[in-house]
Design a protein around this motif. Sequence first.
Motif, mmCIF file in Angstrom:
data_model
loop_
_atom_site.group_PDB
_atom_site.id
_atom_site.type_symbol
_atom_site.label_atom_id
_atom_site.label_comp_id
_atom_site.label_asym_id
_atom_site.label_seq_id
_atom_site.Cartn_x
_atom_site.Cartn_y
_atom_site.Cartn_z
ATOM 1 N N ASP A 228 1.745 6.444 -8.225
ATOM 2 C CA ASP A 228 0.922 6.876 -7.113
ATOM 3 C C ASP A 228 -0.557 6.910 -7.516
ATOM 4 N N PHE A 229 -1.383 6.111 -6.843
ATOM 5 C CA PHE A 229 -2.812 6.036 -7.167
ATOM 6 C C PHE A 229 -3.535 7.349 -6.888
ATOM 7 N N MET A 230 -2.945 8.209 -6.085
ATOM 8 C CA MET A 230 -3.572 9.496 -5.810
ATOM 9 C C MET A 230 -3.627 10.356 -7.070
ATOM 10 N N LEU A 231 -2.819 10.017 -8.067
ATOM 11 C CA LEU A 231 -2.772 10.769 -9.317
ATOM 12 C C LEU A 231 -3.784 10.270 -10.340
ATOM 13 N N LEU B 113 0.827 -1.197 0.000
ATOM 14 C CA LEU B 113 0.000 0.000 0.000
ATOM 15 C C LEU B 113 0.867 1.255 0.000
ATOM 16 N N ALA B 114 2.022 1.165 0.626
ATOM 17 C CA ALA B 114 2.934 2.316 0.641
ATOM 18 C C ALA B 114 3.330 2.692 -0.785
ATOM 19 N N THR B 115 3.659 1.697 -1.575
ATOM 20 C CA THR B 115 4.038 1.935 -2.973
ATOM 21 C C THR B 115 2.879 2.528 -3.752
ATOM 22 N N ALA B 116 1.682 1.964 -3.544
ATOM 23 C CA ALA B 116 0.503 2.427 -4.275
ATOM 24 C C ALA B 116 0.133 3.868 -3.939
#
Length: 252
Positions: free
Chosen positions: A228-231, A47-50
């Motif tokens: 980054d999934f936030m993007l 999850l850190a990577t994601a």
Amino acid sequence: MGSKILALTGKGGVGKTSLSAIIVKILSENFKDKKILAIDADPAIGLATALGVDVKLTLDDIRTEIINTVEGGDTKTALELVGESRYKIAEAIVEKDNFAFLAIGRPETKGCYCRINSYLKSVIETLSDQFDYIVIDCEAGIEQVNRRVIEEVTHLLLVSDASRKGIEVIKSISKVAGEAVKYDKMACIFNRIDDPSLIEHADLGDLECIGVVNSNKEIAQFDAVAKDFMLMDDSNECVVETTKALKNFGIM
């Protein structure tokens, strides 16, 4: 309103981590005035990577330091470390622009350290009270439901793909959770679905299904290059369908 604690679990390979990252994204963007904590309970710290987080210190690092000190016979120092654990956990939390992150780390080692683990659990509970939303990406399989980090949650989300194995695993987890986990709501969500017709007649028993998220090339690309999934764009089908599922589950 008390904290809403959402734990995701299920068979390995069903996309729990990607789904957890998307949920963190959705919550952080829709509740900018709320405090959100993402907890990675998987030893792989995927999850850190994601979420684009650089982890320097995990909860297990803190616990291991205390245990090693006890085994070394330095009880006084060990007690001091226990007393300082609250501050060390604060150091382990990574603050991002719109959410915080904590990695649990490796599975517990053999041996009984009940008092120390009990104290650390109380620290985590105190920490959790400081957040409005907590998303926990659990380790694959049934064993995770017995670990202290998900002993008490408000929402237990069981993730499955269209495979019989995936469905059987979440049904098994639901049975174990009835005895091992205190929760307010439990439901399942189908993820990485290529053909929706494959799950139309899935035998879920008493489990409620709150949503279906289809396979998505953009998600696969983000996974492949550790982006980054936030993007991810809010119009992405997976983001849209996950948002609907969260509303069905009473998270939003």
